[in-house]
Design an enzyme around this catalytic site. Structure first.
Site, PDB file in Angstrom:
ATOM      1  N   TYR A  99      33.815  37.918  45.775  1.00  0.00           N
ATOM      2  CA  TYR A  99      33.432  39.391  45.100  1.00  0.00           C
ATOM      3  C   TYR A  99      34.317  40.270  43.938  1.00  0.00           C
ATOM      4  O   TYR A  99      34.869  39.629  43.563  1.00  0.00           O
ATOM      5  CB  TYR A  99      34.599  39.776  46.440  1.00  0.00           C
ATOM      6  CG  TYR A  99      34.827  41.280  45.559  1.00  0.00           C
ATOM      7  CD1 TYR A  99      34.614  42.497  46.183  1.00  0.00           C
ATOM      8  CD2 TYR A  99      35.777  41.368  44.815  1.00  0.00           C
ATOM      9  CE1 TYR A  99      34.406  44.098  46.416  1.00  0.00           C
ATOM     10  CE2 TYR A  99      36.421  43.182  44.819  1.00  0.00           C
ATOM     11  CZ  TYR A  99      35.685  43.891  45.175  1.00  0.00           C
ATOM     12  OH  TYR A  99      36.091  45.240  45.456  1.00  0.00           O
ATOM     13  N   ASP A 103      42.049  42.742  42.020  1.00  0.00           N
ATOM     14  CA  ASP A 103      41.653  43.052  44.018  1.00  0.00           C
ATOM     15  C   ASP A 103      41.155  41.447  44.622  1.00  0.00           C
ATOM     16  O   ASP A 103      40.308  41.155  44.220  1.00  0.00           O
ATOM     17  CB  ASP A 103      40.461  43.866  43.644  1.00  0.00           C
ATOM     18  CG  ASP A 103      40.525  44.576  45.466  1.00  0.00           C
ATOM     19  OD1 ASP A 103      41.409  43.888  46.422  1.00  0.00           O
ATOM     20  OD2 ASP A 103      38.853  44.991  44.959  1.00  0.00           O
ATOM     21  N   ARG A 107      45.763  53.247  49.100  1.00  0.00           N
ATOM     22  CA  ARG A 107      45.222  53.490  48.788  1.00  0.00           C
ATOM     23  C   ARG A 107      44.107  54.488  49.713  1.00  0.00           C
ATOM     24  O   ARG A 107      42.979  53.995  49.402  1.00  0.00           O
ATOM     25  CB  ARG A 107      44.385  52.044  47.859  1.00  0.00           C
ATOM     26  CG  ARG A 107      45.022  51.177  46.993  1.00  0.00           C
ATOM     27  CD  ARG A 107      43.857  50.598  46.343  1.00  0.00           C
ATOM     28  NE  ARG A 107      42.835  49.965  46.930  1.00  0.00           N
ATOM     29  CZ  ARG A 107      41.726  50.093  46.098  1.00  0.00           C
ATOM     30  NH1 ARG A 107      42.371  51.912  45.086  1.00  0.00           N
ATOM     31  NH2 ARG A 107      40.378  50.039  46.176  1.00  0.00           N
ATOM     32  N   GLU A 117      40.623  55.119  41.261  1.00  0.00           N
ATOM     33  CA  GLU A 117      39.638  54.127  41.074  1.00  0.00           C
ATOM     34  C   GLU A 117      38.980  54.228  40.797  1.00  0.00           C
ATOM     35  O   GLU A 117      38.303  55.807  41.235  1.00  0.00           O
ATOM     36  CB  GLU A 117      39.517  53.098  42.284  1.00  0.00           C
ATOM     37  CG  GLU A 117      38.166  51.863  41.754  1.00  0.00           C
ATOM     38  CD  GLU A 117      38.257  51.414  43.251  1.00  0.00           C
ATOM     39  OE1 GLU A 117      38.458  51.748  44.166  1.00  0.00           O
ATOM     40  OE2 GLU A 117      37.501  50.423  43.285  1.00  0.00           O
ATOM     41  N   GLU A 157      41.923  50.379  51.389  1.00  0.00           N
ATOM     42  CA  GLU A 157      40.736  51.159  50.999  1.00  0.00           C
ATOM     43  C   GLU A 157      39.897  51.237  52.659  1.00  0.00           C
ATOM     44  O   GLU A 157      39.347  52.264  52.913  1.00  0.00           O
ATOM     45  CB  GLU A 157      39.760  50.314  49.929  1.00  0.00           C
ATOM     46  CG  GLU A 157      39.393  49.247  50.487  1.00  0.00           C
ATOM     47  CD  GLU A 157      38.844  48.745  49.368  1.00  0.00           C
ATOM     48  OE1 GLU A 157      39.592  48.658  47.739  1.00  0.00           O
ATOM     49  OE2 GLU A 157      37.803  47.835  48.890  1.00  0.00           O
ATOM     50  N   HIS A 196      41.164  41.315  47.975  1.00  0.00           N
ATOM     51  CA  HIS A 196      39.711  41.727  48.869  1.00  0.00           C
ATOM     52  C   HIS A 196      40.390  41.247  50.681  1.00  0.00           C
ATOM     53  O   HIS A 196      39.455  40.647  51.059  1.00  0.00           O
ATOM     54  CB  HIS A 196      38.747  41.670  48.465  1.00  0.00           C
ATOM     55  CG  HIS A 196      37.901  42.264  48.414  1.00  0.00           C
ATOM     56  ND1 HIS A 196      37.031  42.674  49.995  1.00  0.00           N
ATOM     57  CD2 HIS A 196      37.434  43.583  48.435  1.00  0.00           C
ATOM     58  CE1 HIS A 196      35.724  43.962  49.850  1.00  0.00           C
ATOM     59  NE2 HIS A 196      36.193  44.369  48.199  1.00  0.00           N
ATOM     60  N   ARG A 256      40.295  47.280  35.633  1.00  0.00           N
ATOM     61  CA  ARG A 256      40.536  46.120  36.580  1.00  0.00           C
ATOM     62  C   ARG A 256      39.930  44.922  36.828  1.00  0.00           C
ATOM     63  O   ARG A 256      39.026  44.852  35.862  1.00  0.00           O
ATOM     64  CB  ARG A 256      40.363  46.564  37.878  1.00  0.00           C
ATOM     65  CG  ARG A 256      39.989  45.331  39.361  1.00  0.00           C
ATOM     66  CD  ARG A 256      39.722  45.832  40.569  1.00  0.00           C
ATOM     67  NE  ARG A 256      37.651  45.807  40.943  1.00  0.00           N
ATOM     68  CZ  ARG A 256      36.724  45.222  42.027  1.00  0.00           C
ATOM     69  NH1 ARG A 256      37.724  46.288  42.781  1.00  0.00           N
ATOM     70  NH2 ARG A 256      36.361  44.792  41.788  1.00  0.00           N
ATOM     71  N   TRP A 314      35.607  39.116  53.758  1.00  0.00           N
ATOM     72  CA  TRP A 314      34.800  39.279  53.135  1.00  0.00           C
ATOM     73  C   TRP A 314      36.076  40.450  51.966  1.00  0.00           C
ATOM     74  O   TRP A 314      36.141  41.262  52.097  1.00  0.00           O
ATOM     75  CB  TRP A 314      33.621  40.088  53.112  1.00  0.00           C
ATOM     76  CG  TRP A 314      33.175  40.514  51.984  1.00  0.00           C
ATOM     77  CD1 TRP A 314      32.905  39.208  50.945  1.00  0.00           C
ATOM     78  CD2 TRP A 314      32.939  41.654  50.906  1.00  0.00           C
ATOM     79  NE1 TRP A 314      32.313  40.122  49.443  1.00  0.00           N
ATOM     80  CE2 TRP A 314      32.535  41.337  49.616  1.00  0.00           C
ATOM     81  CE3 TRP A 314      33.184  43.653  51.774  1.00  0.00           C
ATOM     82  CZ2 TRP A 314      31.735  42.933  49.012  1.00  0.00           C
ATOM     83  CZ3 TRP A 314      32.332  44.072  50.641  1.00  0.00           C
ATOM     84  CH2 TRP A 314      32.348  43.786  49.449  1.00  0.00           C
ATOM     85  N   GLU A 373      46.286  44.072  44.760  1.00  0.00           N
ATOM     86  CA  GLU A 373      45.049  45.229  46.272  1.00  0.00           C
ATOM     87  C   GLU A 373      44.620  43.911  47.157  1.00  0.00           C
ATOM     88  O   GLU A 373      43.660  43.158  46.943  1.00  0.00           O
ATOM     89  CB  GLU A 373      43.692  45.611  45.318  1.00  0.00           C
ATOM     90  CG  GLU A 373      43.121  46.207  46.305  1.00  0.00           C
ATOM     91  CD  GLU A 373      42.130  47.510  45.264  1.00  0.00           C
ATOM     92  OE1 GLU A 373      41.897  48.004  44.208  1.00  0.00           O
ATOM     93  OE2 GLU A 373      40.803  47.919  46.149  1.00  0.00           O
TER      94      GLU A 373
HETATM   95  O1  EZ4 Z   1      34.435  46.081  47.879  1.00  0.00           O
HETATM   96  O2  EZ4 Z   1      33.638  50.160  48.389  1.00  0.00           O
HETATM   97  O3  EZ4 Z   1      38.453  48.238  44.992  1.00  0.00           O
HETATM   98  N1  EZ4 Z   1      37.451  48.431  45.945  1.00  0.00           N
HETATM   99  C1  EZ4 Z   1      36.967  47.855  46.669  1.00  0.00           C
HETATM  100  C2  EZ4 Z   1      34.856  47.853  46.306  1.00  0.00           C
HETATM  101  C3  EZ4 Z   1      34.882  48.208  47.993  1.00  0.00           C
HETATM  102  C4  EZ4 Z   1      33.539  48.146  48.571  1.00  0.00           C
HETATM  103  C5  EZ4 Z   1      32.979  48.646  49.633  1.00  0.00           C
HETATM  104  O4  EZ4 Z   1      32.184  49.456  50.164  1.00  0.00           O
HETATM  105  O5  EZ4 Z   1      37.024  46.845  47.160  1.00  0.00           O
HETATM  106  O6  EZ4 Z   1      34.024  47.372  46.317  1.00  0.00           O
HETATM  107 CO    CO Z   2      39.444  47.403  46.682  1.00  0.00          CO
END
Ligand code: EZ4
Ligand code: CO
Length: 402
Positions: free
Chosen positions: A159, A210, A283, A339, A262, A212, A147, A402, A236
């Site tokens: 992030y 990702d 995921r 992951e 997630e 996010h 990643r 976030w 992702e």
């Molecule tokens: O932000 O597990 O793909 N992984 C992620 C992680 C999440 C954290 C949140 O607790 O997006 O880094």
């Molecule tokens: Co993630």
């Protein structure tokens, strides 16, 4: 085989983990992970105050019945706190069943459907050169999938950047850290990031990324289309995950594979995504989606529609959860990728693991049960350390995902 005791231990060996310990009258002990990053004590209370009294005296072998009893029996359904608590009980009971049978859990799930589980590691950098160095480090360790995340020019904190720590951990502080976000800065940067990494390392390694939950559907569609020449393994969480219909719009515009899940905690969160073939990878994690019992149900539904697994495996899933995920991964037909972030050295003082990593693949090992032991005495040396996940604000000060 009756459950005689169950207790919850909250400790912080490197980071906070909530661990459920279940004991039986046969002398077997099972472990479950109940960690919900930044909201640990809510799950600890759910378990200690509301679930543990119901476990005492139950038949430890009746995993499905216990799952239904805790899920339907609560009347109030789903939600991360409930489903993380149920997951911890479920994994602890699978651990006990494996130990009673003298078999690793993957054998109880039908046996190995593959020799190993391809995992992806996390590479990140404060800039693209820093990212290169981290990609190189992962390639040297044998990773086949990585990643890639980089700080975004113009945004102070964002992030996915590990900094000095060997394991990325977003939770910090007695108050949430505040990150800054502006989508326009990201939209042009993402294709440059991929172009840079492909120029440098070629196409022989799978690259993942990702987002996010930060983009609108049409923004995600644009980035997905722009990334197509660089062949990402997946993008992702392009959009906030609770809006399943957003993926229909993204799908109309790009062939870049999509992954999400997630933050899901039930099969219902993914029903439309899977049955309408709006995603390529689901995921959901073993610890936030009701344990092995429910995760397998999610993956079985996904199998019908050609959607593959790609379980969450960040550092806030304890070694118990990572091991449980590996047992599922090894045994299902529609495994995609897992992951793997690893854990800080302090975690090794508390958790002893039977799983292994070699050449980009992991294996859960052949110890009976889940294959992870938890040292309660050692855990006492690492008292709970309250932390929050960051809050994200746009440059105008408004709260963003976030
Ligand atoms: O932000 O597990 O793909 N992984 C992620 C992680 C999440 C954290 C949140 O607790 O997006 O880094
Ligand atoms: Co993630």
């Amino acid at each position: 085989m009756k459950i005689t005791d169950a207790r919850v231990i909250v400790s912080a060996p490197g980071r906070n983990y909530v661990t459920l310990v279940v004991e039986t009258d046969d002398g077997l002990v099972g472990y479950g992970d109940a960690t919900l990053n930044g909201r640990e004590l809510a799950v600890a209370s759910y378990l200690s105050d509301h679930v543990v009294p119901l476990l005492i005296g139950r038949d430890a072998h009746r995993i499905e019945d216990t799952w239904q009893y805790l899920y339907r029996g609560a009347y109030w359904r789903r939600g991360p706190v409930t489903m993380t608590a149920i997951a911890a009980v479920d994994v602890a009971l699978w651990d006990i069943k494996g130990k009673a049978a003298g078999l690793p859990v993957y054998q109880l799930l039908g046996g190995a459907a593959r020799d190993g589980v391809m995992v992806y590691g996390h590479a990140s950098g404060g800039d693209l050169d820093g990212l290169d160095a981290d990609v190189e480090r992962h390639l040297a360790q044998g990773y086949k999938a990585i990643r890639v995340q980089s700080a975004i020019p113009g945004l102070d904190a964002t992030y996915g950047i590990a900094g000095a720590s060997p394991v990325y951990e977003p939770a910090s502080g007695a108050r949430p850290q505040e990150d800054r976000w502006e989508t326009s800065a990201y939209l042009d940067f993402a294709p440059r990031l991929f172009e840079h990494v492909r120029d440098r390392f070629g196409y022989g390694v799978h690259l993942l990324h990702d987002m996010h939950h930060r983009l609108s559907p049409i923004e995600a569609a644009r980035v997905g289309a722009a990334l197509e020449p660089y062949r990402p393994f997946w993008i992702e969480d392009p959009t906030p995950a609770e809006d399943q219909s957003a993926f229909r719009l993204i799908r109309q515009h790009t062939t870049t594979p999509l992954a999400v899940g997630e933050v899901f905690n039930s099969i219902w969160d993914a029903q439309q995504l899977i049955t309408e073939r709006l995603i390529d990878y689901i995921r959901t994690s073993v610890s936030h989606t009701g344990g092995i019992t429910h995760l397998r149900r999610v993956f079985s539904l996904a199998e019908l529609y050609g959607v593959r697994s790609g379980s969450h495996g960040a550092g806030d899933l304890s070694p118990v959860s990572l091991a449980a995920a590996l047992h599922v991964d090894l045994s299902i037909p529609n495994f995609g990728i897992q992951e793997y972030m690893g854990h800080l050295a302090a975690a090794e003082e508390v958790f002893t693991v039977g799983y292994s990593f070699r050449d980009g693949y992991m294996h859960p090992g052949d110890l009976p049960g889940i294959g992870v032991s938890f040292d309660e005495e050692a855990a006492k040396r690492f008292p709970y350390d309250p932390k929050y996940l960051p809050v994200n604000r746009r440059l105008d000060g408004s709260v963003h995902d976030w």
